[in-house]
Scaffold this active site. Sequence first.
Site, PDB file in Angstrom:
ATOM      1  N   ASP A 140       1.092  -0.996   0.058  1.00 30.51           N
ATOM      2  CA  ASP A 140       0.530   0.126  -0.204  1.00 30.51           C
ATOM      3  C   ASP A 140       1.196   1.566   0.208  1.00 30.51           C
ATOM      4  O   ASP A 140       2.330   1.127   0.231  1.00 30.51           O
ATOM      5  CB  ASP A 140      -1.011   0.013   1.089  1.00 30.51           C
ATOM      6  CG  ASP A 140      -2.279   0.616   0.436  1.00 30.51           C
ATOM      7  OD1 ASP A 140      -2.288   1.526   0.017  1.00 30.51           O
ATOM      8  OD2 ASP A 140      -3.300   0.615   1.614  1.00 30.51           O
ATOM      9  N   GLU A 170     -18.021  10.027   4.544  1.00 29.95           N
ATOM     10  CA  GLU A 170     -16.793   8.687   5.543  1.00 29.95           C
ATOM     11  C   GLU A 170     -16.626   8.115   3.280  1.00 29.95           C
ATOM     12  O   GLU A 170     -16.156   8.222   2.798  1.00 29.95           O
ATOM     13  CB  GLU A 170     -18.301   7.502   5.118  1.00 29.95           C
ATOM     14  CG  GLU A 170     -19.751   7.197   3.693  1.00 29.95           C
ATOM     15  CD  GLU A 170     -20.434   5.756   4.083  1.00 29.95           C
ATOM     16  OE1 GLU A 170     -20.351   5.581   5.227  1.00 29.95           O
ATOM     17  OE2 GLU A 170     -21.456   5.902   2.735  1.00 29.95           O
TER      18      GLU A 170
END
Length: 717
Positions: free
Chosen positions: A266, A469
């Site tokens: 990542d 969100e």
Amino acid sequence: MIRFFFSFILSSACFNTVGQNNTAAFRNTQLPLQVRVNDLLKQLTLQEKISLLGYNSKSIDRLGIPAYNWWNEALHGVARAGRATVFPQAIGMAATFNDALLFEEAGIISTEARAKYNLSVAQDRHLQYMGLTFWSPNINIFRDPRWGRGQETYGEDPFLTASMGIAFIKGLQGNDSRYLKTSACAKHFAVHSGPEAGRHTFNAIVDEKDLRETYLYAFKKLVDAGVESVMCAYNRVNGEPCCTGQTLLQSILRNEWKFKGHVVTDCWALEDVWKRHKAISTSVETAAAAIKAGVNLDCSNLLQDDVMKAIEQKLLTQQEVDSALAGMLRTQFKLGFYDPAANNPFSNYGADSIASAYHINLARTTAQQSMVLLKNSKSILPLNKKKCSAIMVVGSNAASLDALLGNYHGVSNKAVNFVEGITNAVDAGTRVEYDLGCDYTDTVHFGGLWAAGNADVTVAVLGLNPVYEGEEGDAFLAAGGGDRKSLSLPVSHIAYLRALRKASNKPIIAVITAGSAVDIAAIEPYADAIILAWYPGEQGGNALADIIFGDVSPAGRLPVTFYNSTEDLPAYENYAAKGHTYRYYDGKLQYPFGYGLSYTSFSYGLIKKPMAAATIKDSISFTVKVTNTGNYDGDEVVQVYIKYPPAERMPIKELKAFKRIHIKKAGSAVVDFRIPVAELQKWDLRKQQWKLYIGNYTIVAGADSQDEKLSAIVTLK
């Protein structure tokens, strides 16, 4: 003509160059893949090899190898790369319970990706997000509805996640016997689902049973299905950083599962290892640990900066660098980067392969199938257009592009918001009005109330959007650093719906956009019908109109449990399966996993019973007949769950098969199911291996996880 033009251009552009070193063995398409990889490794200097270990790979001019940016996204359409078809967010696709549809969608995404890549390299552009190596799908388990990135997943169930994930990677990668259409990536490996704000320091504690049964299940299935890449996560698992620890990347992924693809970190996860986790002292040591653990590609520049230093300090050998780079090169060869364009069946895609009418129509179909009908009081829906002379459309998300797109999205010049979709669906003699109505904070000042009172029906589009969100940093208005602190809808939206109800005795249809479970009970008294639209993609407005006016009967199903409160859940940082998801939570719910209403009704019959007894070598086969007993053509989602014999830490029940079928009014369909008994094994903590527990297993078929229309018992021995 367009396709011929690009075939010609690509024969002399980018990786397909027939130029310098065109006689080298690595360009000989008749040689075996590994021979070609080995030859290219021999051609490269050590410094050149190291320069290729980062996502922004440098050009090697003397070998005719241009720069390449590995960082590309395709969560629900080619993302961040200009015009592309935007499909519903991943959680919405999970709600379709239709893996065949997702496979078709992913095939379209890879077609558009190839076309955009061809267009880009033909102009000698080597840009981020314009390549063929996609860091999708996200197959983490959506264990807690507070996680902001849950919208990127296929929900809370390992089996559904694996099924949808396999369909997606197969669609992305294609079925050519020689070439990958694009490269897919299963992320984030592993035990990664919040807290978002602390993901760079978080240590997920989980025992081997929950690790294997819940968090690794889908990853194993995608590895078995041939996913080309796996992305290691930011967090630690039981103290080991995911991108340098030996347990996940070596012991399980490489040694046990025999994964042959490449591992990518990542982005800037290696920096986390030494700077924030403080698991390793220096960046140079981190570079060495990552290579030794099995990392092939770094989504940062740490390996490019520090691998040479690690070799000089005798922390790494050149052979270990070769091994790491070989994994990436294999992927490039499989994509056809070093072959003539004429050899590659995907080199002809051009502009006419992007956002075509067929692609847009499929986006509409996927949005239709994703929407979940949660309430339909007195069968108020579908609406009769002839009886609706005046329609009011209100709400902060009614005309919102964000509420269509979700996160990790592309852009479309054909996006249709909810106001436009409803307007498109009625004739010019129907009055349609729009008012923003409310914002996300003000609980006092509202618009459109008087107009709603004068309309035949009001459609109120409320809920969340991806700045409330989502991923840390991107969801910049989320008080929880990307995550949600509660299940509540915005207080202003609840107040607005209450005000609408007070102002009008006419029908109110509430449409909720969100990427996760929300508290529907707070608005339920004020709406006659409630539709959960998720983030439905570019055709969300048209799809909503199709459902509201009855052109399509809704059949979306919830891929997550809707709890009454976060107080019903364990602490957010608790990764134990106990108490999480329908598999282990036995309290009262707003809506169960798999739930969704329809305009029609269905009956079930068991026309072929499963065998009475079976062993681990067998498969449990049975046949269900489903009959449409209502007044509308429609889809039914048959869900099959297993109830296990009494044993320590068994799930309450578990999805092990599903099928979405379309049945005309008064018609029937026959569905065959087959569940391998080996799929019912559970992890034995004492023996540290999979075990089939003997006893009676109950097979339950129904329309959701709490619906039991049919059942049968099979004794496993």
